[in-house]
Design a protein around this motif. Sequence first.
Motif, PDB file in Angstrom:
ATOM      1  N   GLY A 145       1.204  -1.046   0.046  1.00 36.51           N
ATOM      2  CA  GLY A 145      -0.524  -0.005  -0.377  1.00 36.51           C
ATOM      3  C   GLY A 145       0.980   1.504   0.241  1.00 36.51           C
ATOM      4  O   GLY A 145       0.385   2.518  -0.240  1.00 36.51           O
ATOM      5  N   VAL A 146       1.931   1.375   0.820  1.00 36.44           N
ATOM      6  CA  VAL A 146       2.767   2.763   0.953  1.00 36.44           C
ATOM      7  C   VAL A 146       3.599   2.742   0.235  1.00 36.44           C
ATOM      8  O   VAL A 146       3.700   3.899  -0.807  1.00 36.44           O
ATOM      9  CB  VAL A 146       3.746   2.380   2.255  1.00 36.44           C
ATOM     10  CG1 VAL A 146       4.748   3.668   2.555  1.00 36.44           C
ATOM     11  CG2 VAL A 146       2.726   2.447   3.755  1.00 36.44           C
ATOM     12  N   LEU A 147       4.025   1.985  -0.621  1.00 36.78           N
ATOM     13  CA  LEU A 147       4.860   1.504  -2.272  1.00 36.78           C
ATOM     14  C   LEU A 147       4.119   2.054  -3.107  1.00 36.78           C
ATOM     15  O   LEU A 147       4.794   2.883  -4.298  1.00 36.78           O
ATOM     16  CB  LEU A 147       6.062   0.468  -1.809  1.00 36.78           C
ATOM     17  CG  LEU A 147       6.451   0.616  -1.086  1.00 36.78           C
ATOM     18  CD1 LEU A 147       7.407  -0.529  -0.941  1.00 36.78           C
ATOM     19  CD2 LEU A 147       7.853   1.402  -1.252  1.00 36.78           C
ATOM     20  N   GLY A 148       2.870   1.266  -3.054  1.00 37.26           N
ATOM     21  CA  GLY A 148       2.223   1.721  -3.713  1.00 37.26           C
ATOM     22  C   GLY A 148       2.145   3.163  -4.616  1.00 37.26           C
ATOM     23  O   GLY A 148       1.341   3.867  -5.762  1.00 37.26           O
ATOM     24  N   ALA A 149       0.890   3.407  -3.354  1.00 43.51           N
ATOM     25  CA  ALA A 149       0.925   5.002  -3.356  1.00 43.51           C
ATOM     26  C   ALA A 149       1.642   6.166  -3.827  1.00 43.51           C
ATOM     27  O   ALA A 149       1.887   6.753  -4.557  1.00 43.51           O
ATOM     28  CB  ALA A 149       0.100   5.486  -2.188  1.00 43.51           C
ATOM     29  N   ARG A 150       3.193   5.751  -3.268  1.00 41.62           N
ATOM     30  CA  ARG A 150       4.431   6.207  -3.776  1.00 41.62           C
ATOM     31  C   ARG A 150       5.088   5.852  -5.129  1.00 41.62           C
ATOM     32  O   ARG A 150       5.488   7.030  -5.636  1.00 41.62           O
ATOM     33  CB  ARG A 150       5.633   6.588  -2.898  1.00 41.62           C
ATOM     34  CG  ARG A 150       4.993   6.821  -1.727  1.00 41.62           C
ATOM     35  CD  ARG A 150       6.231   6.387  -0.756  1.00 41.62           C
ATOM     36  NE  ARG A 150       5.645   7.128   0.674  1.00 41.62           N
ATOM     37  CZ  ARG A 150       6.102   6.773   1.570  1.00 41.62           C
ATOM     38  NH1 ARG A 150       7.122   6.248   2.355  1.00 41.62           N
ATOM     39  NH2 ARG A 150       6.004   7.414   2.668  1.00 41.62           N
ATOM     40  N   ARG A 151       4.041   5.556  -5.865  1.00 41.44           N
ATOM     41  CA  ARG A 151       4.817   4.616  -7.154  1.00 41.44           C
ATOM     42  C   ARG A 151       6.393   4.054  -7.724  1.00 41.44           C
ATOM     43  O   ARG A 151       6.794   4.339  -8.430  1.00 41.44           O
ATOM     44  CB  ARG A 151       4.463   5.800  -7.879  1.00 41.44           C
ATOM     45  CG  ARG A 151       2.770   6.596  -8.305  1.00 41.44           C
ATOM     46  CD  ARG A 151       3.213   7.816  -9.261  1.00 41.44           C
ATOM     47  NE  ARG A 151       3.450   7.023 -10.961  1.00 41.44           N
ATOM     48  CZ  ARG A 151       2.357   6.928 -11.735  1.00 41.44           C
ATOM     49  NH1 ARG A 151       1.037   6.796 -11.340  1.00 41.44           N
ATOM     50  NH2 ARG A 151       2.308   6.207 -12.857  1.00 41.44           N
ATOM     51  N   ARG A 152       6.047   2.569  -5.697  1.00 39.00           N
ATOM     52  CA  ARG A 152       7.693   2.724  -6.469  1.00 39.00           C
ATOM     53  C   ARG A 152       7.344   1.223  -6.603  1.00 39.00           C
ATOM     54  O   ARG A 152       8.232   0.762  -6.864  1.00 39.00           O
ATOM     55  CB  ARG A 152       7.945   2.635  -4.951  1.00 39.00           C
ATOM     56  CG  ARG A 152       7.702   4.323  -4.477  1.00 39.00           C
ATOM     57  CD  ARG A 152       9.288   5.045  -5.137  1.00 39.00           C
ATOM     58  NE  ARG A 152      10.609   5.567  -3.645  1.00 39.00           N
ATOM     59  CZ  ARG A 152      10.515   5.872  -3.559  1.00 39.00           C
ATOM     60  NH1 ARG A 152      12.057   5.891  -4.978  1.00 39.00           N
ATOM     61  NH2 ARG A 152      11.869   6.695  -3.475  1.00 39.00           N
ATOM     62  N   ILE A 153       6.630   0.735  -6.703  1.00 39.63           N
ATOM     63  CA  ILE A 153       6.378  -0.859  -7.240  1.00 39.63           C
ATOM     64  C   ILE A 153       6.215  -0.770  -8.717  1.00 39.63           C
ATOM     65  O   ILE A 153       5.179  -0.539  -9.431  1.00 39.63           O
ATOM     66  CB  ILE A 153       4.930  -1.439  -6.415  1.00 39.63           C
ATOM     67  CG1 ILE A 153       4.958  -1.577  -5.236  1.00 39.63           C
ATOM     68  CG2 ILE A 153       5.264  -3.172  -6.881  1.00 39.63           C
ATOM     69  CD1 ILE A 153       3.753  -2.462  -4.980  1.00 39.63           C
ATOM     70  N   GLY A 154       7.102  -1.244  -9.767  1.00 38.36           N
ATOM     71  CA  GLY A 154       6.842  -1.212 -10.830  1.00 38.36           C
ATOM     72  C   GLY A 154       6.376  -2.203 -11.812  1.00 38.36           C
ATOM     73  O   GLY A 154       6.283  -3.056 -10.789  1.00 38.36           O
ATOM     74  N   PRO A 155       6.086  -2.705 -12.210  1.00 38.20           N
ATOM     75  CA  PRO A 155       5.421  -3.896 -13.393  1.00 38.20           C
ATOM     76  C   PRO A 155       6.137  -5.246 -13.294  1.00 38.20           C
ATOM     77  O   PRO A 155       7.999  -4.470 -13.392  1.00 38.20           O
ATOM     78  CB  PRO A 155       4.711  -3.796 -14.305  1.00 38.20           C
ATOM     79  CG  PRO A 155       4.926  -1.937 -14.556  1.00 38.20           C
ATOM     80  CD  PRO A 155       5.759  -1.630 -13.700  1.00 38.20           C
ATOM     81  N   ASN A 156       6.307  -6.284 -12.286  1.00 36.17           N
ATOM     82  CA  ASN A 156       6.685  -7.220 -11.858  1.00 36.17           C
ATOM     83  C   ASN A 156       5.876  -8.689 -11.649  1.00 36.17           C
ATOM     84  O   ASN A 156       5.166  -8.694 -11.843  1.00 36.17           O
ATOM     85  CB  ASN A 156       7.963  -7.033 -10.867  1.00 36.17           C
ATOM     86  CG  ASN A 156       7.180  -6.764  -9.583  1.00 36.17           C
ATOM     87  OD1 ASN A 156       6.625  -8.187  -9.155  1.00 36.17           O
ATOM     88  ND2 ASN A 156       6.609  -5.635  -9.001  1.00 36.17           N
ATOM     89  N   GLU A 157       6.683  -9.450 -11.962  1.00 35.63           N
ATOM     90  CA  GLU A 157       5.772 -10.597 -12.023  1.00 35.63           C
ATOM     91  C   GLU A 157       6.394 -10.794 -10.037  1.00 35.63           C
ATOM     92  O   GLU A 157       5.495 -12.170  -9.874  1.00 35.63           O
ATOM     93  CB  GLU A 157       6.980 -11.907 -12.326  1.00 35.63           C
ATOM     94  CG  GLU A 157       6.950 -12.021 -13.743  1.00 35.63           C
ATOM     95  CD  GLU A 157       5.566 -11.351 -14.728  1.00 35.63           C
ATOM     96  OE1 GLU A 157       4.227 -12.193 -14.360  1.00 35.63           O
ATOM     97  OE2 GLU A 157       5.052 -10.710 -15.048  1.00 35.63           O
TER      98      GLU A 157
END
Length: 137
Positions: free
Chosen positions: A35-47
């Motif tokens: 949630g925290v990383l997603g809100a900050r756009r820190r999770i790039g597309p990955n598997e």
Amino acid sequence: MTLIAQPAEQTIPLAPLILVMLSLSGAAVALVAMGVLGARRRIGPNELFGIRTRYTRSSDAAWYAVHEACARWSVLAGLAFLPAVVLTPLVSDPDAQTVAILGPVSAGMLLLITGLRRGHRLARERLAREEGRADLP
């Protein structure tokens, strides 16, 4: 001889209890981090980590939009797991231990599923507006 099984009057043994607590703690940390990383756009597309659906894999814009929209729900779901971690070792009744685990986990999963559905819908609407399309995918 009775035909009805008598309930076990033992709590969860220590080793399995520790494994359950570690698993629930890990799940809570992973959901809050997502949630925290997603809100900050820190999770790039990955598997490996994040919300991987057909829609989020369709484009980078969809990936980031869904993760931003679902961030709050993911954090809430992770926090909902924590009462199970705290309460289960403190309860001495086996039925109460089961409820102490299943109640918070069920609430967390309900929050997560609700958030995913709402997040997907909001992300699709937002991306459609940004692209100037009248239809919503």
